[in-house]
Scaffold this active site. Structure first.
Site, short mmCIF file in Angstrom:
data_model
loop_
_atom_site.label_atom_id
_atom_site.label_comp_id
_atom_site.label_asym_id
_atom_site.label_seq_id
_atom_site.Cartn_x
_atom_site.Cartn_y
_atom_site.Cartn_z
N VAL A 129 -25.72 -13.16 4.71
CA VAL A 129 -25.20 -13.38 5.32
C VAL A 129 -24.13 -11.95 5.06
O VAL A 129 -23.00 -11.83 4.88
CB VAL A 129 -23.75 -14.19 5.29
CG1 VAL A 129 -23.59 -14.14 6.33
CG2 VAL A 129 -25.24 -15.62 5.53
N SER A 130 -24.75 -10.92 6.65
CA SER A 130 -24.06 -9.83 6.48
C SER A 130 -22.45 -9.20 6.36
O SER A 130 -21.45 -10.54 6.92
CB SER A 130 -24.30 -9.18 8.06
OG SER A 130 -25.80 -8.57 8.05
N ARG A 131 -21.60 -8.46 6.30
CA ARG A 131 -20.56 -7.95 5.77
C ARG A 131 -19.70 -8.30 6.95
O ARG A 131 -20.35 -7.41 7.58
CB ARG A 131 -19.45 -7.08 5.53
CG ARG A 131 -18.71 -6.31 5.12
CD ARG A 131 -18.25 -5.64 4.34
NE ARG A 131 -18.25 -4.70 5.01
CZ ARG A 131 -17.31 -3.89 5.89
NH1 ARG A 131 -16.03 -4.16 5.88
NH2 ARG A 131 -17.50 -3.00 6.35
#
Length: 422
Positions: A129-131
């Site tokens: 889950v991306s920054r």
């Protein structure tokens, strides 16, 4: 298949309890409840200039509330250190406090490593889950409008699909995920929030089979070569945003491509440094270096640290233009001959050439051991050429993408400095 930009350490303080043991029933009256943490994250993104200072005027702030990040993070995830060499596990079943705190920090969360355990850092991450700050930057560049037809490549757990669906409408978003397990999970995560974009399980290389033309294309995995299937489905005037990751090193560039109204070529500008999990099928097998009979050693006054410091300042793009088959496979400080040294290893994507470059602080010079085409010489020659040009930054480079090739240019489209076949 998201970004690998991270925070670097685990919080070292304990906090009061603010959740029950299920994510669906949270106690938000505590100062550390989910709503408070989301507000705090939004304030952090505003301070970092990744969100508008007026959240009520920024659709992304509203989308963060409509698709809360915790709905898309599994019970168990890995929080990497900044250099990806370490990290720690968060587990909602064991410590929901730490889990929720990590979810609402501006940090990457690794959620899958193939079929292995997420704590096994020897196995590359295959989903994350991306920054949040990186996600906001991509969405800012994409500029989706209500009603736009959007194709997303790389659904993962569905978080960015949820943000986009809130903006453009469920029926206008098609998101493609190659991993059947992730695709199923994403559908479930989105459905719990009342969101129903079109989630497709399959290979996105050829684009969408559901629709033929899109206003926006959002890519969440590293791409070395932009597939023809995507460029052909971007309508005139449309925008594509992707992590452009040629094999020169461990990082890449945020690339914004636009489709002119009357040209078959897409024109792109580089908008920042980034690093993402590579798209399936686009990672390359790079030969492992090793001593051979035709090794040659030499000395140079150049330092490999100079090269690495210049990479995010424009040299990485220039190197891709003039030496597209050169890959930096290692660049770090380590023990060498019982002393700490900076060691760089280079490999070729088209033959068995390699080079090992060692900068020993005990000497004023750098030792190069290389075989084949002299990759160390090629690297340092490119660096000196970049310096002679005035060390141009990423804002001076652009990219043309045509039916059969990609062309990198400097300052103006007519000043091509490198090309490669697609």
């Amino acid at each position: 298949m998201p970004s690998l930009l991270t925070h670097d350490r685990r919080p070292n303080t304990k906090h009061s309890r603010y959740t029950t043991l299920t994510k669906d029933h949270m106690i938000v009256t505590s100062p550390h409840g989910r709503d408070y943490l989301l507000r705090d994250l939004i304030e952090t993104l505003i301070i970092n200039n990744e969100l508008s200072a007026r959240p009520s005027d920024d659709w992304r702030s509203q989308a963060l509330r409509a698709a809360p990040r915790d709905h898309f993070v599994p019970d168990r995830a890995w929080v990497p250190s900044r250099d990806l060499s370490g990290g720690y596990v968060i587990d909602h079943r064991i410590d929901p406090d730490d889990w929720l705190l990590a979810v609402y920090r501006d940090t990457l969360l690794v959620t899958k490593r193939g079929d292995g355990d997420i704590i096994d850092t020897s196995v590359p991450a295959t989903s994350a889950v991306s920054r949040p700050g990186v996600v906001m930057r991509f969405l800012e560049l994409l500029q989706p409008q209500p009603g736009d037809r959007v194709l997303e490549v790389g659904t993962a757990s569905g978080w960015t699909a949820g943000l986009l669906a809130h903006r453009v409408g469920d029926g206008n978003l098609i998101t493609i995920e190659i991993d059947p397990e992730l695709s199923t999970t994403a559908k479930q995560n989105l459905s719990k929030l009342g969101l129903a974009p079109i989630v497709v399980t399959g290979d996105a290389t050829m684009g969408s089979t559901v629709r033929e033309e899109f206003d926006r294309i959002h890519v969440t995995c590293g791409v070395r070569n932009v597939p023809q299937g995507w460029t052909s489905q971007l309508r005139p005037g449309g925008v594509m945003v992707l992590p452009w990751m040629p094999a020169h090193g461990q990082r890449g560039e945020i690339l914004k491509l636009q489709a002119p109204l009357i040209s078959p070529w897409l024109i792109g500008r580089f908008c920042g440094s980034t690093s993402f999990i590579m798209m399936s099928g686009q990672d390359v097998d790079i030969p492992t270096s090793g001593r051979r009979a035709d090794d040659e050693s030499s000395w140079t006054s150049m330092r490999p640290t100079q090269v690495m410091e210049a990479m995010p300042r424009g040299f990485g793009i220039f190197l891709t233009a003039v030496a597209p088959d050169l890959a930096i496979t290692k660049a770090k400080r380590e023990e060498h001959n019982d002393r700490a040294a900076f060691v760089m290893e280079l490999a070729s994507l088209r033959d068995d050439s390699y080079a090992t470059i060692v900068a020993d602080p005990a000497y004023d010079r750098t030792c190069m051991t290389q075989s084949g085409r002299g990759l160390g010489d090629i690297l340092f020659q490119a660096y000196r050429q970049w310096v002679r040009l005035g060390k141009p930054g990423r804002d001076r480079f652009g990219l043309w993408i045509g039916p059969d090739r990609e062309v990198i240019w400097l300052d103006r489209p007519s000043n091509a400095i490198g090309a490669r076949n697609r």
